[in-house]
Design an enzyme around this catalytic site. Structure first.
Site, mmCIF file in Angstrom:
data_model
loop_
_atom_site.group_PDB
_atom_site.id
_atom_site.type_symbol
_atom_site.label_atom_id
_atom_site.label_comp_id
_atom_site.label_asym_id
_atom_site.label_seq_id
_atom_site.Cartn_x
_atom_site.Cartn_y
_atom_site.Cartn_z
ATOM 1 N N ASP A 322 45.170 34.425 25.620
ATOM 2 C CA ASP A 322 44.617 34.053 26.922
ATOM 3 C C ASP A 322 43.135 34.369 27.110
ATOM 4 O O ASP A 322 42.428 33.618 27.777
ATOM 5 C CB ASP A 322 45.431 34.706 28.041
ATOM 6 C CG ASP A 322 46.771 34.004 28.252
ATOM 7 O OD1 ASP A 322 46.870 32.817 27.888
ATOM 8 O OD2 ASP A 322 47.703 34.631 28.772
ATOM 9 N N TYR A 410 51.235 32.314 35.131
ATOM 10 C CA TYR A 410 51.310 33.769 35.183
ATOM 11 C C TYR A 410 50.140 34.378 35.931
ATOM 12 O O TYR A 410 49.007 33.941 35.787
ATOM 13 C CB TYR A 410 51.313 34.342 33.759
ATOM 14 C CG TYR A 410 52.609 35.036 33.437
ATOM 15 C CD1 TYR A 410 53.647 34.355 32.820
ATOM 16 C CD2 TYR A 410 52.806 36.369 33.790
ATOM 17 C CE1 TYR A 410 54.846 34.985 32.549
ATOM 18 C CE2 TYR A 410 54.005 36.999 33.520
ATOM 19 C CZ TYR A 410 55.020 36.301 32.898
ATOM 20 O OH TYR A 410 56.202 36.922 32.641
HETATM 21 CU CU LIG Z 1 56.578 37.487 30.901
#
Ligand SMILES: [Cu+2]
Length: 660
Positions: A322, A410
């Site tokens: 990420d 997320y």
């Molecule tokens: Cu997770």
């Protein structure tokens, strides 16, 4: 008109929250909006003849040399160090690196270089949006959507990096897959994937190169996937009464430019588009020695590796890095006062460069606040002295710096917490939406095959995955020359002279080389970074101890491609000699990278780390087997670690703390 008496505290409040400009700018101050503009226009002037796109992927401060920074910090009234920027652009299908000088407010190129290795720079937000747009406008794609009886105006897309699976460098194109979701009657699109259809987009040419229409999947119901308060209907959870955070005299920290003083701490606070918050040149005041003592030269996230564990055709490539692929800083979101940070927080804006080089302002990119959560800094009740009751308690008030990065589904809440006792606590909290995979199964009893996760709702599987986060921690404990020590707790047999048969004691091992420092503890061990040249009054080496975070063990095969790229999780602890250019645990260019400049290769140099300027790298991990309680949005799950003074002070440094 309000009574004048009410105005006074408000004025005081505003004054305290106003940053006071520093006399000279700190060498790690992030680039200002104007500096970004100067830097990017200087770089643009090099590309006047290209017919192709020129895209900016990284613009940030080029770190000055460490000795220069340290001598400036020792005397902050000295002239500022020359400002330079590091820039990464794509042009002509090549990755170009520039160092640009900002001397006298003018941009000039100091060096330029075409990167020849594997992997590509961080994706820009704009090119991800463009990749989605070209897909949504592609007529055969629209036909595929209509064939499913879906409405194209309710389709949203998301660009997915696709890792690397053994292709030769010449065949590794800078491409993403775009996947699609259905927003009809819910905003929780991540639980309504349109599976069986995907596009591939070449980012350098910004053209759709492939449309795959493999199968028609079921669409899970939107009912029960909503999380917005406005959509909720009774019954509601029992309410709790209000709790107020009130600092009637304002905060205790002082901010000058980007330098912060709070209690016994002084440090620099910055923000970078790749890693987010950076804490540097942190020192703590020792009241016994009556001086500031160095602790941390620089601390930041290095990489965040999230491999999903579904090896099937539509999921196998979901093995994200990420920080290097999406940017933890450029993906940070504006923090909401009173909710993301408490009411006493101060908020900071940040700037990064957009794809075209224009400065982009992110308001409330990070916040800082003093935290009192009812915890105790130290205490004792003495009950053995007849006729006397002795009770001493000190409240724990700490300083928190917070940023929140949202990578697709997320949300990562990333905190730095400084305590008056010298402890630095770093934590990562996971929340947001789990990535759902559709299935025909509606009940667990129907599942007779491997589904790579758990049925969390009818027609929805939460897929197993991991989150591995590597922190880069250049500790300088009371100076630069430090050593790494493993204090192993060993069992010993007694000589039988008392009824006891055994005990444990500590066997200390000073680690000399990089390869010997790599560690995934399986036995009790204390991990110390010490300054072997500085001792306490009674002769112990001054140091800090790592109290490790949640440790997850990589479960992929060593020869599996995601594991080669994500070898940062092979060990929880790594130590390297300081080298300004070594900051990236997963490599500098991780998008489609071949895993050839990772922490594994860095430490294979096996350099000397004894009594040297060293860097500690700590990987914390979460194995995530989803559960129904995380549907349709996940309650926060937190993990973290501490750096705790260990013989750093001659005695409890907060002995003389008067409780606030
Ligand atoms: Cu997770």
């Amino acid at each position: 008109m309000a009574h004048p008496i009410f105005k006074i505290p408000i004025l005081v409040f505003l004054f305290l929250f106003t940053s006071i400009p520093s006399i000279s700018s700190h060498p790690f101050d992030p680039l200002s909006s104007l500096e970004i503009q100067i830097v990017t226009s200087t770089v643009k002037s090099k590309f006047t003849n290209i017919a192709q796109r020129l895209t900016f992927h990284y613009v940030g401060i080029e770190d000055p040399n460490k000795p220069d920074v340290l001598s400036w910090v020792a005397n902050p009234r000295s002239p500022p160090l020359p400002r330079q920027a590091f820039v990464v652009v794509r042009a002509n299908k090549q990755t170009h690196e520039f160092i640009v000088s900002l001397a006298n407010g003018k941009g000039s190129i100091v060096s330029e270089h075409v990167y020849q290795g594997t992997g590509f720079p961080t994706l820009t937000l704009q090119e991800q949006e463009e990749a989605i747009e070209v897909s949504l406008k592609h007529q055969p794609f629209i036909s595929s959507i209509e064939k499913r009886g879906l409405n194209i105006s309710d389709v949203v897309g998301s660009a997915f990096s696709i890792g690397w699976y053994g292709e030769a460098q010449s065949e590794t194109k800078r491409i993403v897959k775009v996947l699609f979701f259905y927003k009809e009657s819910t905003v929780n699109v991540w639980l309504r994937p349109i599976e069986g259809i995907e596009t591939t987009v070449d980012l350098d040419d910004m053209v759709l190169t492939e449309l795959k229409d493999i199968h028609v999947s079921v669409m899970p119901k939107s009912e029960g996937t909503e999380y917005q308060a406005s959509t909720m209907r009774p019954p509601f959870l029992a309410e709790t009464k209000p709790i107020l955070v009130n600092q009637p005299h304002g905060p205790s920290f002082v901010v000058r430019g980007h330098t912060v003083s709070w209690a016994n701490w002084d440090f620099h606070l910055s923000f970078d588009m790749r890693v987010g918050v950076v804490i540097s040149t942190a020192s703590i005041y020792d009241i016994d020695q009556q001086k500031k003592r160095q602790v941390l030269y620089r601390g930041q996230i290095s990489e965040l590796f999230v491999p999903y564990q579904d090896p099937t055709e539509e999921w196998y490539y979901r093995t994200f890095m990420d920080a290097g692929e999406f940017g933890m800083g450029s993906s940070a979101v504006a923090l909401e006062p009173h909710h993301d940070c408490p009411s006493n927080a101060m908020f900071f804006d940040a700037y990064h460069a957009g794809q075209d080089g224009t400065p982009v302002k992110l308001e409330n990119a990070y916040c800082m606040f003093e935290k009192y959560a009812g915890d105790i800094a130290w205490r004792h009740t003495e009950a053995v002295i007849p006729g006397e009751l002795i009770r001493e308690v000190r409240r724990e008030v700490s300083l928190v710096i917070r940023t929140i990065t949202v990578i697709g589904n997320y949300d990562y809440i990333l905190d730095w917490e400084l305590k008056k006792c010298g402890t630095i606590k770093l934590s990562v909290s996971l929340t947001g939406i789990m990535e759902g995979k559709t299935t025909t199964y509606k009940h667990e009893s129907e599942v007779k095959e491997e589904i790579y996760g758990l049925l969390v709702a009818p027609n929805t599987i939460g897929i197993n995955h991991d989150h591995f986060i590597t922190y880069y921690l250049d500790l300088d404990i009371d100076g630069q020359e430090n050593s790494f020590q493993k204090l192993k707790l060993k069992s010993f047999r007694t000589d039988g002279s008392t009824p006891r048969k055994s005990y444990w004691s500590v066997v200390s091992e000073e680690v000399k080389k990089e390869l010997d420092a790599r560690l995934r503890p399986t036995e009790p061990v204390e991990l110390h970074i010490v300054n072997p040249n500085k001792k306490t009054a009674v002769g112990n080496k001054v140091g800090y101890r790592l109290i490790p975070g949640p440790m997850a063990i990589p479960l992929l095969s060593e020869d599996d491609y995601p594991q080669i790229r994500g070898s940062l999780c092979d060990y929880d602890i790594w130590v390297t000699p300081y080298n300004k250019s070594e900051k990236w645990a997963g490599g500098m260019y991780v998008d489609r990278g071949h895993g050839d400049k990772t922490l594994t290769q860095i430490t294979e140099q096996n350099r000397d780390i004894n009594n040297k300027d060293i860097v500690l790298w700590h990987t914390i991990g979460f194995h995530h087997h989803p559960s129904q309680d995380e549907f349709p949005i996940m309650p926060t799950l937190t993990g973290g670690f501490e750096l705790r003074p260990t013989n750093f002070f001659d005695r409890n440094p907060i002995l003389k703390m008067r409780s606030p």
